[in-house]
Design a protein around this motif. Sequence first.
Motif, PDB file in Angstrom:
ATOM      1  N   VAL A   7      17.357  42.969  -3.651  1.00  0.00           N
ATOM      2  CA  VAL A   7      15.904  43.056  -3.535  1.00  0.00           C
ATOM      3  C   VAL A   7      15.534  43.943  -2.341  1.00  0.00           C
ATOM      4  O   VAL A   7      14.670  44.817  -2.435  1.00  0.00           O
ATOM      5  N   THR A   8      16.248  43.733  -1.217  1.00  0.00           N
ATOM      6  CA  THR A   8      15.989  44.545  -0.026  1.00  0.00           C
ATOM      7  C   THR A   8      16.221  46.026  -0.310  1.00  0.00           C
ATOM      8  O   THR A   8      15.403  46.876   0.031  1.00  0.00           O
ATOM      9  N   GLN A   9      17.320  46.312  -0.976  1.00  0.00           N
ATOM     10  CA  GLN A   9      17.659  47.705  -1.262  1.00  0.00           C
ATOM     11  C   GLN A   9      16.653  48.349  -2.206  1.00  0.00           C
ATOM     12  O   GLN A   9      16.368  49.541  -2.099  1.00  0.00           O
ATOM     13  N   THR A  10      16.117  47.570  -3.140  1.00  0.00           N
ATOM     14  CA  THR A  10      15.187  48.172  -4.097  1.00  0.00           C
ATOM     15  C   THR A  10      13.764  48.245  -3.552  1.00  0.00           C
ATOM     16  O   THR A  10      13.042  49.193  -3.834  1.00  0.00           O
ATOM     17  N   GLN A  11      13.362  47.252  -2.761  1.00  0.00           N
ATOM     18  CA  GLN A  11      11.985  47.306  -2.242  1.00  0.00           C
ATOM     19  C   GLN A  11      11.903  48.094  -0.939  1.00  0.00           C
ATOM     20  O   GLN A  11      10.811  48.419  -0.490  1.00  0.00           O
ATOM     21  N   GLY A  12      13.032  48.393  -0.319  1.00  0.00           N
ATOM     22  CA  GLY A  12      13.043  49.270   0.844  1.00  0.00           C
ATOM     23  C   GLY A  12      12.822  48.592   2.178  1.00  0.00           C
ATOM     24  O   GLY A  12      12.650  49.259   3.189  1.00  0.00           O
ATOM     25  N   TYR A  13      12.845  47.276   2.226  1.00  0.00           N
ATOM     26  CA  TYR A  13      12.755  46.584   3.511  1.00  0.00           C
ATOM     27  C   TYR A  13      13.280  45.169   3.385  1.00  0.00           C
ATOM     28  O   TYR A  13      13.323  44.615   2.282  1.00  0.00           O
ATOM     29  N   ALA A  14      13.673  44.602   4.521  1.00  0.00           N
ATOM     30  CA  ALA A  14      14.053  43.193   4.573  1.00  0.00           C
ATOM     31  C   ALA A  14      13.082  42.487   5.500  1.00  0.00           C
ATOM     32  O   ALA A  14      12.630  43.079   6.487  1.00  0.00           O
ATOM     33  N   ASP A  15      12.753  41.236   5.147  1.00  0.00           N
ATOM     34  CA  ASP A  15      11.810  40.476   5.960  1.00  0.00           C
ATOM     35  C   ASP A  15      12.382  39.086   6.171  1.00  0.00           C
ATOM     36  O   ASP A  15      12.961  38.505   5.247  1.00  0.00           O
ATOM     37  N   VAL A  16      12.217  38.559   7.367  1.00  0.00           N
ATOM     38  CA  VAL A  16      12.842  37.271   7.681  1.00  0.00           C
ATOM     39  C   VAL A  16      12.278  36.152   6.794  1.00  0.00           C
ATOM     40  O   VAL A  16      12.959  35.164   6.518  1.00  0.00           O
ATOM     41  N   SER A  17      11.049  36.326   6.319  1.00  0.00           N
ATOM     42  CA  SER A  17      10.475  35.251   5.492  1.00  0.00           C
ATOM     43  C   SER A  17      10.496  35.604   4.000  1.00  0.00           C
ATOM     44  O   SER A  17       9.766  35.011   3.204  1.00  0.00           O
ATOM     45  N   MET A  18      11.354  36.549   3.620  1.00  0.00           N
ATOM     46  CA  MET A  18      11.387  36.958   2.210  1.00  0.00           C
ATOM     47  C   MET A  18      11.883  35.846   1.280  1.00  0.00           C
ATOM     48  O   MET A  18      11.637  35.880   0.072  1.00  0.00           O
ATOM     49  N   GLY A  19      12.570  34.848   1.860  1.00  0.00           N
ATOM     50  CA  GLY A  19      13.088  33.778   1.009  1.00  0.00           C
ATOM     51  C   GLY A  19      12.131  32.609   0.865  1.00  0.00           C
ATOM     52  O   GLY A  19      12.402  31.670   0.111  1.00  0.00           O
ATOM     53  N   GLN A  20      11.006  32.688   1.581  1.00  0.00           N
ATOM     54  CA  GLN A  20      10.088  31.550   1.588  1.00  0.00           C
ATOM     55  C   GLN A  20       9.585  31.228   0.175  1.00  0.00           C
ATOM     56  O   GLN A  20       9.000  32.073  -0.481  1.00  0.00           O
ATOM     57  N   GLY A  21       9.808  30.011  -0.272  1.00  0.00           N
ATOM     58  CA  GLY A  21       9.337  29.608  -1.596  1.00  0.00           C
ATOM     59  C   GLY A  21      10.161  30.181  -2.735  1.00  0.00           C
ATOM     60  O   GLY A  21       9.823  29.992  -3.901  1.00  0.00           O
ATOM     61  N   ALA A  22      11.253  30.873  -2.385  1.00  0.00           N
ATOM     62  CA  ALA A  22      12.030  31.542  -3.433  1.00  0.00           C
ATOM     63  C   ALA A  22      12.614  30.550  -4.427  1.00  0.00           C
ATOM     64  O   ALA A  22      12.723  30.851  -5.617  1.00  0.00           O
ATOM     65  N   ILE A  23      12.964  29.346  -3.972  1.00  0.00           N
ATOM     66  CA  ILE A  23      13.590  28.383  -4.886  1.00  0.00           C
ATOM     67  C   ILE A  23      12.674  28.086  -6.070  1.00  0.00           C
ATOM     68  O   ILE A  23      13.129  27.888  -7.195  1.00  0.00           O
ATOM     69  N   VAL A  24      11.358  28.114  -5.814  1.00  0.00           N
ATOM     70  CA  VAL A  24      10.410  27.833  -6.899  1.00  0.00           C
ATOM     71  C   VAL A  24      10.468  28.951  -7.942  1.00  0.00           C
ATOM     72  O   VAL A  24      10.409  28.697  -9.146  1.00  0.00           O
ATOM     73  N   ILE A  25      10.612  30.202  -7.452  1.00  0.00           N
ATOM     74  CA  ILE A  25      10.729  31.328  -8.386  1.00  0.00           C
ATOM     75  C   ILE A  25      12.015  31.187  -9.193  1.00  0.00           C
ATOM     76  O   ILE A  25      12.032  31.410 -10.405  1.00  0.00           O
ATOM     77  N   GLY A  26      13.086  30.768  -8.516  1.00  0.00           N
ATOM     78  CA  GLY A  26      14.352  30.561  -9.216  1.00  0.00           C
ATOM     79  C   GLY A  26      14.216  29.486 -10.286  1.00  0.00           C
ATOM     80  O   GLY A  26      14.660  29.661 -11.425  1.00  0.00           O
ATOM     81  N   LEU A  27      13.569  28.382  -9.923  1.00  0.00           N
ATOM     82  CA  LEU A  27      13.375  27.294 -10.888  1.00  0.00           C
ATOM     83  C   LEU A  27      12.504  27.753 -12.050  1.00  0.00           C
ATOM     84  O   LEU A  27      12.770  27.431 -13.211  1.00  0.00           O
ATOM     85  N   ALA A  28      11.447  28.535 -11.734  1.00  0.00           N
ATOM     86  CA  ALA A  28      10.567  29.043 -12.789  1.00  0.00           C
ATOM     87  C   ALA A  28      11.376  29.880 -13.774  1.00  0.00           C
ATOM     88  O   ALA A  28      11.221  29.753 -14.994  1.00  0.00           O
ATOM     89  N   SER A  29      12.284  30.719 -13.249  1.00  0.00           N
ATOM     90  CA  SER A  29      13.099  31.562 -14.125  1.00  0.00           C
ATOM     91  C   SER A  29      13.992  30.701 -15.016  1.00  0.00           C
ATOM     92  O   SER A  29      14.134  30.961 -16.214  1.00  0.00           O
ATOM     93  N   ILE A  30      14.601  29.664 -14.418  1.00  0.00           N
ATOM     94  CA  ILE A  30      15.487  28.782 -15.187  1.00  0.00           C
ATOM     95  C   ILE A  30      14.702  28.089 -16.296  1.00  0.00           C
ATOM     96  O   ILE A  30      15.103  28.072 -17.458  1.00  0.00           O
ATOM     97  N   VAL A  31      13.556  27.527 -15.917  1.00  0.00           N
ATOM     98  CA  VAL A  31      12.760  26.762 -16.869  1.00  0.00           C
ATOM     99  C   VAL A  31      12.235  27.661 -17.986  1.00  0.00           C
ATOM    100  O   VAL A  31      12.310  27.311 -19.172  1.00  0.00           O
ATOM    101  N   LEU A  32      11.742  28.850 -17.616  1.00  0.00           N
ATOM    102  CA  LEU A  32      11.256  29.785 -18.637  1.00  0.00           C
ATOM    103  C   LEU A  32      12.399  30.181 -19.578  1.00  0.00           C
ATOM    104  O   LEU A  32      12.221  30.256 -20.794  1.00  0.00           O
ATOM    105  N   GLY A  33      13.567  30.411 -19.006  1.00  0.00           N
ATOM    106  CA  GLY A  33      14.726  30.770 -19.817  1.00  0.00           C
ATOM    107  C   GLY A  33      15.087  29.663 -20.785  1.00  0.00           C
ATOM    108  O   GLY A  33      15.415  29.910 -21.946  1.00  0.00           O
ATOM    109  N   GLU A  34      14.992  28.411 -20.298  1.00  0.00           N
ATOM    110  CA  GLU A  34      15.336  27.275 -21.163  1.00  0.00           C
ATOM    111  C   GLU A  34      14.319  27.112 -22.285  1.00  0.00           C
ATOM    112  O   GLU A  34      14.658  26.673 -23.388  1.00  0.00           O
ATOM    113  N   VAL A  35      13.058  27.471 -22.000  1.00  0.00           N
ATOM    114  CA  VAL A  35      12.042  27.398 -23.047  1.00  0.00           C
ATOM    115  C   VAL A  35      12.309  28.485 -24.094  1.00  0.00           C
ATOM    116  O   VAL A  35      12.237  28.245 -25.299  1.00  0.00           O
ATOM    117  N   LEU A  36      12.650  29.683 -23.596  1.00  0.00           N
ATOM    118  CA  LEU A  36      12.901  30.812 -24.501  1.00  0.00           C
ATOM    119  C   LEU A  36      14.091  30.553 -25.419  1.00  0.00           C
ATOM    120  O   LEU A  36      14.074  30.859 -26.599  1.00  0.00           O
TER     121      LEU A  36
END
Lengths: 264, 311
Positions: B213-242
């Motif tokens: 993500v850092t390499q593609t968006q062109g920067y790293a931020d110390v708080s880039m992981g904040q709330g990321a687990i929810v995005i991960g869970l959303a991806s899992i759940v959406l995938g399971e629905v699909l």
Amino acid sequence: MLKLENIYKTFNKNTVNEKLAINGLSLHLKKGDFVTVIGGNGAGKSTMLNLIAGVYPPDSGKILLDGEPITNLPEYKRAKYLGRVFQDPMMGTAANMEIQENLALAYRRGKRRGLKWGITKEEKQLYMEMLKNLDLGLESRMSTKVGLLSGGQRQALTLLMATLQQPKLLLLDEHTAALDPKTAERVLELTQQIVTANSLTTLMVTHNMKHAIQYGNRLIMMYEGNIIYDVSGEEKSKLKVADLLQKFESVSKGEFANDRMILS
Amino acid sequence: MNLLLSLFGAVAQGLTWTTFALGVFITFRILNIADLTCEGSFALGGSISSVLVVVFDWNPYISLLVSLLAGMAAGTVTGLLHTKLKIPSILSGILTMFGLYSINLKIMGQPNVSLIGKPTMISVIKDMLPSATELGIRDYTLQTSVVFVVSIIFSVATIAFLYWLFGTEIGCCVRATGNNETMVRAQGVNTDMTKIIGLAISNGFIALSGALVTQTQGYADVSMGQGAIVIGLASIVLGEVLFFKAKNFAVKMTAIMCGSMLYRIIISMVLRLGFDTNDMKLFTAVVVAIALSIPNFLDKKRVSVRKEVHK
């Protein structure tokens, strides 16, 4: 082959719930013994099995298996020598994994596990034949998730898993208590069949006095963390449920033979 | 055209987050642990990758490998806290995540690092291709295409690797540990070890995703992981629905890859409808909460039906 020497175990030490579960217990099993264990609730039957299996260590005393001390060996290390079937049918198998995957896990008990594929073709053939012997129709459902099986089927599978790699000692902790009477009889028949075929040394806890008399060559009765009655051979085969009940009454002044034991 | 482009951008972004979602899948669905280390290890991957490229002029692709290893170390720390020090799993993860915040700041020396003007894993490949004007397309299109191709390669390779790993003897033990620890120990397996392995692999791929993500968006931020687990869970759940019928492990992981892309598509659509960016986290949280609770209600219904049959 199994020696328990002067074992003590207290739970919740120094609290109001302190309970002396095993009180100076000593037991010596000979190779090939099939011992049934009876006793009321809180007599220490399950605690004894858990101590042998290494779920927790004893406060004092020694446990030896084939002369080798295993008192403080972690549970997963002594699993190499032990086959276990639990009271709860959910406990012995992994519900979200296939029947054959569960068997493959059991097939590797006591062996080094590496990055080889988790199950081989030859194994599947072997499992299919073993499942056929169970006569529960499981051989055609090898890739079914274990969670979809009935309690009896799961116990039969656990029994097979416990003996897939021949254990030195088979520990059965009321493994038919959660099953309906008919299924319980079937699982016990299977137990007898497997124990005889492999001449396994077995320790079977049961709440059912009839079963305790019917199976095995030796019977021990536990009360308050110790063995109060130990009978084997001919004397055991002549035992009647009434004799056992009387024995219970005499040591425990009536509180021992609870409803569950009389009714079962 | 604009709509198509933003959809394409969303899909590419979803792919860079696929390895993250797969990492969360390992802990959440396989090990049955809600591991919050991921929020720290995601930023750890980004921090390390950015600093290696900006300060030490390393090849961006080698920096990904270092990020992966660092993430595995972070997962191992959580595993040790949980198994050896007997701290509850969720708290172990929170502790590691919390500590990683300071470590990430130390690594970067500042709250964020920009990769502008430095070779990134995308620019390295773009430099080898003809320029966008030569191809007659917009630079954004070319950029997104490269991101798409690179991250789909990483995603598919990760799926293939995990499929292999969880099919091995050790992998089977890790899977069984999430099911029934008692049984696994009774079969002679050290469950402390299998948990540590699972957490290490999970956080390794999460850190890899942070670096991607850092390499593609062109920067790293110390708080880039904040709330990321929810995005991960959303991806899992959406995938399971699909792919609700998926049984095969590789298909399940492919479903998560699709879920990760779908999540980004939904977000970009919602944003196009004119919703505030700041509301997206609340939106995601609500969607995940609903999706996670639906199966529980369905189960209850099924159980009550069974009971009635018995009567």
